[in-house]
Design a protein around this motif. Structure first.
Motif, short mmCIF file in Angstrom:
data_model
loop_
_atom_site.label_atom_id
_atom_site.label_comp_id
_atom_site.label_asym_id
_atom_site.label_seq_id
_atom_site.Cartn_x
_atom_site.Cartn_y
_atom_site.Cartn_z
N PHE A 31 26.00 74.88 93.48
CA PHE A 31 25.01 74.35 94.40
C PHE A 31 25.36 74.71 95.84
CE2 PHE A 31 24.91 71.37 90.76
CZ PHE A 31 23.57 71.46 90.42
N THR A 32 24.37 74.59 96.70
CA THR A 32 24.61 74.82 98.13
C THR A 32 25.54 73.74 98.68
OG1 THR A 32 22.40 75.78 98.36
CG2 THR A 32 23.53 75.10 100.38
N MET A 33 25.29 72.50 98.27
CA MET A 33 26.09 71.37 98.72
C MET A 33 26.81 70.75 97.53
SD MET A 33 25.11 71.38 101.93
CE MET A 33 25.52 69.80 102.67
N GLU A 34 28.03 70.30 97.76
CA GLU A 34 28.77 69.58 96.73
C GLU A 34 29.26 68.25 97.29
OE1 GLU A 34 28.70 70.08 93.75
OE2 GLU A 34 28.85 72.19 93.19
N GLU B 218 17.34 68.27 93.86
CA GLU B 218 17.59 67.14 92.96
C GLU B 218 19.07 66.76 92.96
OE1 GLU B 218 16.11 68.27 89.17
OE2 GLU B 218 13.99 67.97 89.70
N HIS B 219 19.92 67.76 92.99
CA HIS B 219 21.37 67.52 93.03
C HIS B 219 21.76 66.77 94.30
CE1 HIS B 219 25.67 68.30 93.03
NE2 HIS B 219 25.56 69.01 94.13
N LEU B 220 21.20 67.18 95.43
CA LEU B 220 21.52 66.52 96.70
C LEU B 220 21.06 65.06 96.68
CD1 LEU B 220 22.54 66.66 99.61
CD2 LEU B 220 20.28 67.53 100.29
N ARG B 221 19.88 64.79 96.16
CA ARG B 221 19.37 63.42 96.09
C ARG B 221 20.24 62.56 95.18
NH1 ARG B 221 12.91 64.84 95.37
NH2 ARG B 221 12.48 65.27 97.60
N LYS B 222 20.69 63.12 94.08
CA LYS B 222 21.54 62.36 93.15
C LYS B 222 22.87 61.99 93.81
CE LYS B 222 23.41 62.43 88.46
NZ LYS B 222 23.52 63.17 87.19
N LEU C 106 37.35 58.90 85.04
CA LEU C 106 36.95 60.18 85.63
C LEU C 106 35.50 60.51 85.30
CD1 LEU C 106 40.04 62.53 85.16
CD2 LEU C 106 39.22 61.45 87.25
N ASN C 107 35.09 60.21 84.08
CA ASN C 107 33.71 60.47 83.69
C ASN C 107 32.73 59.70 84.56
OD1 ASN C 107 33.92 62.37 81.64
ND2 ASN C 107 34.47 60.83 80.12
N SER C 108 33.15 58.52 85.03
CA SER C 108 32.24 57.70 85.83
C SER C 108 31.83 58.38 87.12
CB SER C 108 32.91 56.35 86.16
OG SER C 108 33.99 56.52 87.06
N ILE C 109 32.67 59.25 87.64
CA ILE C 109 32.33 59.95 88.88
C ILE C 109 31.71 61.31 88.59
CG2 ILE C 109 34.70 60.83 89.14
CD1 ILE C 109 34.36 60.70 92.13
N VAL C 110 32.19 61.99 87.53
CA VAL C 110 31.65 63.31 87.19
C VAL C 110 30.20 63.21 86.73
CG1 VAL C 110 31.89 65.29 85.63
CG2 VAL C 110 33.92 64.25 86.63
N THR C 111 29.84 62.15 86.01
CA THR C 111 28.46 62.00 85.53
C THR C 111 27.48 61.80 86.67
OG1 THR C 111 28.88 59.63 85.17
CG2 THR C 111 29.10 61.10 83.26
N GLU C 112 27.98 61.42 87.85
CA GLU C 112 27.13 61.31 89.04
C GLU C 112 27.04 62.63 89.79
OE1 GLU C 112 25.28 58.85 89.86
OE2 GLU C 112 26.01 57.42 88.37
N ASP C 113 27.54 63.70 89.15
CA ASP C 113 27.49 65.06 89.69
C ASP C 113 28.40 65.25 90.90
OD1 ASP C 113 26.59 67.45 88.87
OD2 ASP C 113 24.68 67.40 89.93
#
Length: 377
Positions: A6-9, A219-223, A268-275
């Motif tokens: 993505f452009t932003m992470e 969509e990624h940025l909004r999430k 760790l999954n709790s943060i990764v699932t939020e992208d």
């Protein structure tokens, strides 16, 4: 092959309030005191640490108005040496009548007793070391991290002191040091990790074109902007990051965890699932005027020229209280940055920024951590 998705992470930034400090003997008293417990509400992460013992010299001490003055005893060059100190008493010590106070020092030199017209107040030597004026070096103030843990009840009412008052590893540490290292003192730092924010950055390998299309990027940025993490998750993440960073001798889990590849861990999954692809945990000891270290991690250290420049500014008339506090905080703050992906899986700002034509990566954090990047509170 490095991949820029993505452009932003984004990443989660968790930062603590300033810690409280206790001796092992304080744990059992505090756990049963309603007033003390009220003061420690939210203190769920603890660090058990040690340093070379520092004592009050029983031979020379006195009160000078509102100041308690005397000498500390510290081991230097293989023997005990005196270090002068000056500590300002508070209203709680003298009750408004410092000229009516008396002072005595315990036989073992670990505390001083201030007598006033109402009663008596105990001052532990570590309080004078943290808050008083004395000539101890940074190395002599340092605390070596032995264990990191958490105490959090099912309803969030449990405190770290509740866990420590019946903790087998804590008892083992006390037994080991009482028998094998009596020259060392054990201290406990209690932290609140109630603050968090979402970091969003365009860093990473700037030479790569993101693979996501425009709709996916938006969509990624909004999430990432909407992502929220409850207190229990923040505490679990902070504890794991601190253990992984300091690798304390008495911790057995998380010391060698690869956060970028281990997807089996629920926290760790709790943060990764939020992208999110990064975790930053920050803690400071600036209120205690000491640094943290371990066998795996040296204390925070600035290069000599920067250190001298900062110290010169701090001591100058031009430095106001806010600037002085900010600089001292930088010199006593650990910042733990953990990428949750590998660069060949998903490149991000926590791997460092790589500019076109440059093979080196520039660390994301290079200045004050709360002003260097965009954030969502």
């Amino acid at each position: 092959m490095t991949t820029r998705k993505f452009t932003m992470e984004g990443g989660l930034h968790i930062f603590s309030s300033l810690p409280s400090i206790l001796t092992p003997a304080d744990i059992y008293r505090v756990a049963r005191s309603p007033d003390a417990r009220a003061h420690l509400v939210g203190s769920n992460v603890y660090i058990i640490a040690c340093r070379q013992r520092i004592l009050f010299d029983q031979r020379e001490f006195h009160l000078d108005g509102e100041f308690f003055c005397g000498f500390l005893l510290v081991v230097r060059d293989g023997g005990w040496q005196q270090v002068a100190f000056r500590y300002r008493l508070t209203f709680g010590h003298h009750q408004g009548s410092p000229d009516q106070c008396g002072v005595a020092i315990s036989v073992n030199g670990t505390s001083a007793l201030i007598s006033n017209h109402i009663g008596q107040v105990l001052i532990a030597v570590h309080v004078v070391v943290s808050e008083g004026e004395c000539g101890l070096s940074d190395d002599e103030r340092d605390l070596n991290v032995l264990y990191v843990g958490q105490g959090l009840g099912l309803r969030g009412q449990k405190l770290a002191v509740d866990r420590l008052s019946r903790h087998s590893t804590f008892q083992r540490i006390l037994a080991d040091f009482h028998t094998h290292h009596p020259e060392m003192e054990i201290l406990i730092l209690l932290y609140r990790f109630e603050h968090a924010r979402n970091l969003i950055s365009s860093g990473g390998n700037m030479a790569l074109v993101p693979t996501a299309n425009e709709r996916q990027d938006v969509e990624h940025l909004r999430k990432m902007q909407k992502a929220r993490f409850d207190r229990r998750k923040r505490i679990a993440l902070a504890e794991a990051a601190l253990i992984n960073y300091f690798k304390p001798a008495y911790n057995s889990i998380f010391t060698n965890t690869n956060f970028a590849s281990n997807r089996r861990l629920k926290f760790l999954n709790s943060i990764v699932t939020e992208d999110m692809v990064g975790l930053v945990v920050e803690l400071s000891t600036s209120n205690l005027r000491l640094r943290l270290r371990s066998e795996a991690q040296p204390p925070v250290s600035l290069d000599q020229s920067t250190l001298e420049l900062m110290r010169g500014f701090v001591e100058s008339p031009a430095c106001d209280g806010e600037a002085r506090s900010e600089i001292e905080g930088m010199m006593m703050s650990h910042r733990i940055s953990i990428p949750l992906t590998n660069v060949d899986e998903r490149d991000s700002f926590l791997h460092g920024t790589r500019w076109p034509g440059d093979d080196d990566r520039m660390p994301y954090f290079s200045g004050s951590p709360r002003k260097a990047q965009s954030a969502q509170d």
